[in-house]
Design a protein around this motif. Structure first.
Motif: not given
Length: 176
Positions: A78-86
């Motif tokens: 679920l957090l993958k897009p946020r982690i990739l952005a970081r």
């Protein structure tokens, strides 16, 4: 040339810029940039997620990450897009394009993450390689820069030797 003959240096280049240029010239810039994901992982995901995960390798812009528990794997999906952005903030856009999550035991001891050094680190240099490095660096007067460049060149030569040995054993030839 005497020091007074040189004139004033307008601006010295930072060592990091020089090293990055050398690595780019040797074809290692992209690989090094990708593997910076290992050093910035904890900053990118935060201490809570970092304690439950461990980056393993990068292949084709995909960072493989070991995850301690299936519940964490679901949360990280679920957090993958946020982690990739970081990660993009830390590494630049497009360096890591996806995460591959794999369940497994997380080593709590950072040194335990790599119990055996990679094969390339034990690869020996030939006398010709040693001479080439010495000759290349002979004109560098700054001892810190010379040591750093020597370390980079040695590692590059070790990587090339290990790669050749792996290719040789994979093809079944009994070279060297």
């Amino acid at each position: 040339m005497k020091k007074s003959d040189r004139g004033r240096m307008v601006r010295a280049l930072p060592l990091g810029d020089i090293l990055e240029q050398v690595l780019q010239e040797r074809g290692l810039g992209d690989r090094l940039h990708k593997y910076r994901a290992f050093t910035c992982w904890a900053k990118a995901v935060g201490p809570q997620i970092a304690a439950q995960t461990q980056p393993l390798r990068v292949r084709d812009k995909i960072l493989e990450v070991r995850v301690a528990h299936p519940v964490w794997m679901q949360q990280l999906q679920l957090l993958k897009p946020r982690i990739l952005a970081r990660l993009s903030e830390h590494l630049g856009p497009g360096v890591i394009s996806d995460l591959y999550l794999r369940q497994g035991r997380i080593d709590q001891n950072p040194q335990a993450a790599a119990p055996h050094p990679p094969a390339w680190k034990s690869a020996k240099l030939s006398p010709d390689q040693e001479r080439h490095i010495a000759d290349t660096l002979a004109s560098i007067s700054d001892p810190d820069l010379r040591r750093t460049m020597e370390r980079v060149m040695r590692r590059q030569a070790q990587l090339e030797n290990a790669r050749r040995a792996a290719q040789s054993s994979a093809t079944g030839s009994s070279g060297s």
